[in-house]
Design a protein around this motif. Structure first.
Motif, PDB file in Angstrom:
ATOM      1  N   TYR A   1     111.973  54.147  22.751  1.00 29.73           N
ATOM      2  CA  TYR A   1     113.132  53.718  23.523  1.00 29.73           C
ATOM      3  C   TYR A   1     112.686  53.537  24.976  1.00 29.73           C
ATOM      4  O   TYR A   1     111.790  54.253  25.439  1.00 29.73           O
ATOM      5  N   PRO A   2     113.303  52.628  25.712  1.00 33.45           N
ATOM      6  CA  PRO A   2     112.940  52.467  27.128  1.00 33.45           C
ATOM      7  C   PRO A   2     113.115  53.752  27.944  1.00 33.45           C
ATOM      8  O   PRO A   2     112.389  53.968  28.913  1.00 33.45           O
ATOM      9  N   ALA A   3     114.028  54.620  27.561  1.00 38.80           N
ATOM     10  CA  ALA A   3     114.238  55.873  28.297  1.00 38.80           C
ATOM     11  C   ALA A   3     113.009  56.773  28.247  1.00 38.80           C
ATOM     12  O   ALA A   3     112.818  57.610  29.137  1.00 38.80           O
ATOM     13  N   TYR A   4     112.155  56.621  27.233  1.00 39.34           N
ATOM     14  CA  TYR A   4     110.958  57.453  27.119  1.00 39.34           C
ATOM     15  C   TYR A   4     110.002  57.240  28.287  1.00 39.34           C
ATOM     16  O   TYR A   4     109.249  58.148  28.648  1.00 39.34           O
ATOM     17  N   ILE A   5     109.992  56.031  28.854  1.00 31.04           N
ATOM     18  CA  ILE A   5     109.034  55.715  29.924  1.00 31.04           C
ATOM     19  C   ILE A   5     109.746  55.354  31.230  1.00 31.04           C
ATOM     20  O   ILE A   5     109.165  54.715  32.095  1.00 31.04           O
ATOM     21  N   ASN A   6     110.993  55.792  31.400  1.00 31.04           N
ATOM     22  CA  ASN A   6     111.780  55.476  32.584  1.00 31.04           C
ATOM     23  C   ASN A   6     111.589  56.579  33.623  1.00 31.04           C
ATOM     24  O   ASN A   6     111.957  57.730  33.388  1.00 31.04           O
ATOM     25  N   SER A   7     111.054  56.234  34.779  1.00 28.08           N
ATOM     26  CA  SER A   7     110.785  57.244  35.813  1.00 28.08           C
ATOM     27  C   SER A   7     112.063  57.752  36.472  1.00 28.08           C
ATOM     28  O   SER A   7     112.043  58.775  37.137  1.00 28.08           O
ATOM     29  N   LYS A   8     113.164  57.049  36.301  1.00 30.01           N
ATOM     30  CA  LYS A   8     114.427  57.486  36.896  1.00 30.01           C
ATOM     31  C   LYS A   8     115.143  58.517  36.024  1.00 30.01           C
ATOM     32  O   LYS A   8     116.176  59.036  36.415  1.00 30.01           O
ATOM     33  N   ARG A   9     114.626  58.806  34.867  1.00 28.30           N
ATOM     34  CA  ARG A   9     115.220  59.793  33.962  1.00 28.30           C
ATOM     35  C   ARG A   9     114.508  61.135  34.117  1.00 28.30           C
ATOM     36  O   ARG A   9     113.344  61.203  34.475  1.00 28.30           O
ATOM     37  N   THR A  10     115.233  62.188  33.790  1.00 28.16           N
ATOM     38  CA  THR A  10     114.616  63.508  33.750  1.00 28.16           C
ATOM     39  C   THR A  10     114.128  63.761  32.327  1.00 28.16           C
ATOM     40  O   THR A  10     114.419  62.985  31.411  1.00 28.16           O
ATOM     41  N   ARG A  11     113.429  64.851  32.155  1.00 26.33           N
ATOM     42  CA  ARG A  11     113.000  65.217  30.800  1.00 26.33           C
ATOM     43  C   ARG A  11     114.207  65.474  29.908  1.00 26.33           C
ATOM     44  O   ARG A  11     114.208  65.145  28.738  1.00 26.33           O
ATOM     45  N   GLN A  12     115.247  66.057  30.477  1.00 32.38           N
ATOM     46  CA  GLN A  12     116.450  66.340  29.700  1.00 32.38           C
ATOM     47  C   GLN A  12     117.185  65.072  29.317  1.00 32.38           C
ATOM     48  O   GLN A  12     117.898  65.041  28.326  1.00 32.38           O
ATOM     49  N   GLU A  13     117.015  64.020  30.106  1.00 32.89           N
ATOM     50  CA  GLU A  13     117.661  62.747  29.797  1.00 32.89           C
ATOM     51  C   GLU A  13     116.813  61.873  28.882  1.00 32.89           C
ATOM     52  O   GLU A  13     117.208  60.752  28.579  1.00 32.89           O
TER      53      GLU A  13
END
Length: 159
Positions: free
Chosen positions: A27-39
């Protein structure tokens, strides 16, 4: 003629590694720097990209020697269901006999690191760059006493 899309079936333990259900999901969220580990971020921030899309992941994988499949799925930790946040990519990691499909990518993390390293080099990302050096400069208006500099204008005081 294009290759046929593999048929989806329910998972069972007798499936081989080359069945689509055994391919890894990205998913794109896996490599998104604006997300936290929890997200949902899976990589360290310094290896990630700002707001990647599944289209950019597709572009990177299309030039790599990997088989992949696009799916219109939403990540369970994603709050927004807008189209720009949707999308999942399935990537084949192993052959039917369990050997690696591509020896350059032994793990799912190595595939994600490769994708995150290549997305900033895409032409679509080059145009969006935040560097003031790369953007075209536009002449700024100067305040040379010609008025027009404004104070706050609006409705008067309400009484």
């Amino acid at each position: 003629m294009a290759a046929a899309v593999p048929m989806r079936t329910n998972w069972n333990p007798n499936m081989k590694h080359n069945d689509m259900e055994r391919w890894i999901c990205i998913y794109p969220a896996y490599i998104n720097s604006k997300r936290t580990r929890q997200e949902g971020r899976r990589l360290p921030k310094e290896n990630c990209v700002d707001n990647p899309t599944y289209v950019e992941i597709r572009d990177v994988l299309s030039v790599s020697n990997l088989q992949f499949l696009m799916e219109n799925k939403k990540y369970c930790r994603e709050k927004s269901s807008e189209l720009q946040f949707r999308g999942r990519v399935r990537v084949q990691l192993r052959n039917a006999d369990g050997t690696l499909f591509n020896n350059d990518f032994p793990t799912r993390e190595s595939i994600m690191l490769h994708i995150a390293a290549k997305i900033p080099q895409l032409k679509t990302r080059q145009n969006k760059s935040g560097d003031p050096y790369h953007q075209q400069s536009q002449p700024q208006p100067t305040a040379s006493g010609s008025g027009g500099g404004g104070g706050k204008k609006g409705k008067g005081k309400r009484r």
